[in-house]
Design an enzyme around this catalytic site. Structure first.
Site, PDB file in Angstrom:
ATOM      1  CG  HIS A 104     -17.516  29.979 -42.654  1.00 28.68           C
ATOM      2  ND1 HIS A 104     -17.759  30.587 -40.960  1.00 28.68           N
ATOM      3  CD2 HIS A 104     -16.695  28.507 -42.165  1.00 28.68           C
ATOM      4  CE1 HIS A 104     -17.098  29.701 -40.032  1.00 28.68           C
ATOM      5  NE2 HIS A 104     -16.800  28.648 -40.494  1.00 28.68           N
ATOM      6  CG  ASP A 144     -14.091  28.114 -37.334  1.00 27.93           C
ATOM      7  OD1 ASP A 144     -14.527  28.386 -38.563  1.00 27.93           O
ATOM      8  OD2 ASP A 144     -15.120  28.108 -35.969  1.00 27.93           O
ATOM      9  CG  HIS A 167     -16.786  27.760 -32.149  1.00 29.24           C
ATOM     10  ND1 HIS A 167     -17.966  26.528 -32.311  1.00 29.24           N
ATOM     11  CD2 HIS A 167     -16.308  27.845 -32.804  1.00 29.24           C
ATOM     12  CE1 HIS A 167     -17.868  26.545 -33.711  1.00 29.24           C
ATOM     13  NE2 HIS A 167     -17.328  26.872 -33.603  1.00 29.24           N
ATOM     14  CD  GLU A 223     -19.620  26.977 -40.107  1.00 31.03           C
ATOM     15  OE1 GLU A 223     -19.863  25.270 -40.080  1.00 31.03           O
ATOM     16  OE2 GLU A 223     -19.631  26.923 -39.767  1.00 31.03           O
ATOM     17  CD  GLU A 224     -18.815  28.842 -37.328  1.00 34.47           C
ATOM     18  OE1 GLU A 224     -18.879  27.730 -36.913  1.00 34.47           O
ATOM     19  OE2 GLU A 224     -17.904  28.965 -37.024  1.00 34.47           O
TER      20      GLU A 224
END
Lengths: 428, 26
Positions: free
Chosen positions: A246, A258, A391, A292-293
């Site tokens: 992503h 990420d 995150h 996505e998140e």
């Protein structure tokens, strides 16, 4: 010796450190890429351009509506039993507090069962803190994603969660959470392991803990795009082997890990094959998922839009849990499918990447597609420290290693090529 | 998740031709 040719080119040849260098250029240029932001759209345009620069031009984008939640002011102050600043990150799509904030006593639960057993009058008007100790992400993330709803059902005015992480240097970890239409939406945020444990100690000693929480944010929807890049197969171009990651990230950190790493090894696969003039029988499709998140928004759109052609997906792969040293694949599929993948993984024993881990639901975005019965896999890698950075502001290029990214890119490319080229489809 | 301890039936599920074909990519 296709596998050896790919590894030589990526780890010793002209592609050495290319994945890391391109990821670094991308991350340095755009930084965080939150869903719905202009910077995300600019980063999508950039990925399309660097793909065209490699003379790969079979690229389409598909527009969809995505959430655009903007974090503004966030501050938590402990008022009792002593004054202290509490580090905080609001959770995705959290509502704001009133301008003066919410000032209330804290009640602490380590699990939902304790919450359920506690009378409503003991919780009503209080701030609920969930402080589960991290075991696995899957086991503990529910306290982040569902905590606000569970607390609001009992009359809480706000909910906090001990960051879903095994390690901390007073670092809060954000993440998604989901409201229910049937209960009031209350402000919700993550605090650090250190502050959560401090509050827990006060609480267990019977000392009253009072916090003031001030949080503001805004929310709207915007248009974003999934990006689809095809490297056409020579015999069965309609059949697809998908590699994916992503492109969006949280608004904190820079999304290098990420999912910048997963994004760039999935970009690299067709690029490496094109440069080596290796063209498999089936098409290799790279997908850069958007949004996505905030709930796999891009993946759900793709699954719905392409449902009537899903029989063409031979195998789907995703890397969204780190691109550290590759160890193998986490595989969903029937026994024959797993046997074929296990046989392919035997080719990677020399780099210690031949482990097959069974799972019904590997990956994040691809889980949406795998659950419809399509075989797939996520990258199994040495990601023991992944959730240290996940995150947080710490998700930067410093987490990434050029050598490990080379191994991941070579592994990802070779595996996808072999699956796309062997005479047998992956059975369902 | 659990690491596959054994995929005992692979020898019966996969043909020798396919196993040899996959090995040829090495």
């Amino acid at each position: 010796d296709v596998k050896e040719e790919i590894f030589r080119y990526v780890t010793e040849g002209d592609f050495k450190s290319k994945t890391y260098d391109e990821l670094a250029k991308f991350v340095d240029k755009f930084g965080a890429r939150p869903s719905g932001s202009q910077v995300l759209e600019d980063s999508i345009d950039y990925m399309i351009q660097i793909t065209k620069d490699e003379d790969i031009n079979d690229i389409v984008t598909e527009e969809l509506e995505v959430p655009h939640w903007i974090r503004e002011q966030e501050k938590i102050t402990m008022l009792e039993p002593r004054s202290k600043h509490i580090a905080v990150l609001g959770l995705g799509k959290s509502v704001s507090t009133p301008p003066e904030g919410i000032t209330a006593e804290v009640i602490v639960f380590s699990n939902f069962d304790q919450l359920a057993e506690t009378p409503r009058q003991d919780i009503d008007g209080k701030i609920v803190l969930f402080d589960p100790i991290f075991t696995t992400y899957a086991e503990t993330v529910v306290y982040r994603s569902q905590g606000a709803v569970k607390a609001a059902e009992k009359g809480a005015t706000a909910s906090l969660v001990r960051s879903i992480a095994p390690f901390s240097i007073n670092t809060p970890h954000t993440g998604s959470q989901y409201y229910s239409d049937s209960v009031p939406k209350i402000p919700t945020a993550a605090i650090t392991l250190e502050d959560a444990d401090l509050i827990r100690r006060f609480y267990d000693r019977g000392e009253k803990v009072v916090l003031n929480i001030k949080m503001t944010s805004s929310y709207e929807t915007k248009i974003s795009r999934n990006t689809i890049i095809d490297y056409k197969g020579i015999e069965n171009p309609e059949k697809l082997v998908i590699v994916s990651g992503h492109i969006d990230s949280w608004d904190v950190g820079q999304g290098a890990m990420d999912d910048g790493g997963g994004l760039f090894i999935s970009w690299a696969a067709p690029v490496i094959l094109k440069r080596l003039n290796l063209r498999p029988k089936r098409t290799i499709r790279s997908i850069f998922w958007t949004a996505e998140e905030l709930g796999l928004i891009g993946a759900y759109d793709y699954e719905e839009r392409h449902r009537n052609e899903s029989n063409n997906i031979n195998f789907i792969m995703e890397s969204d849990e780190g691109t550290f040293s590759p160890l193998g694949l986490v595989v969903a599929g029937n026994e024959e499918a797993r046997c074929i993948i296990a046989e392919i993984l035997k080719l990677f024993e020399s780099i210690n990447a031949s482990t097959l881990v069974e799972s019904d639901s590997p990956g994040s975005d691809i889980a949406v597609i795998v659950k419809t019965g399509i075989p797939g896999a996520s990258l199994h890698n040495a990601n023991e420290k992944y959730f240290w950075f996940h995150h947080t502001e710490g998700d930067t290029m410093n987490v990434e290693s050029p050598e490990e990214l080379d191994l991941c890119a070579a592994f990802w490319t070779a595996v996808s090529y072999i699956i796309a080229d062997i005479s047998s489809d992956i059975p369902r | 998740k659990s690491v596959a301890k054994s995929l005992n039936k692979c020898q019966t599920l996969l043909s020798d031709d396919l196993i040899n074909e996959i090995a040829s990519y090495k």
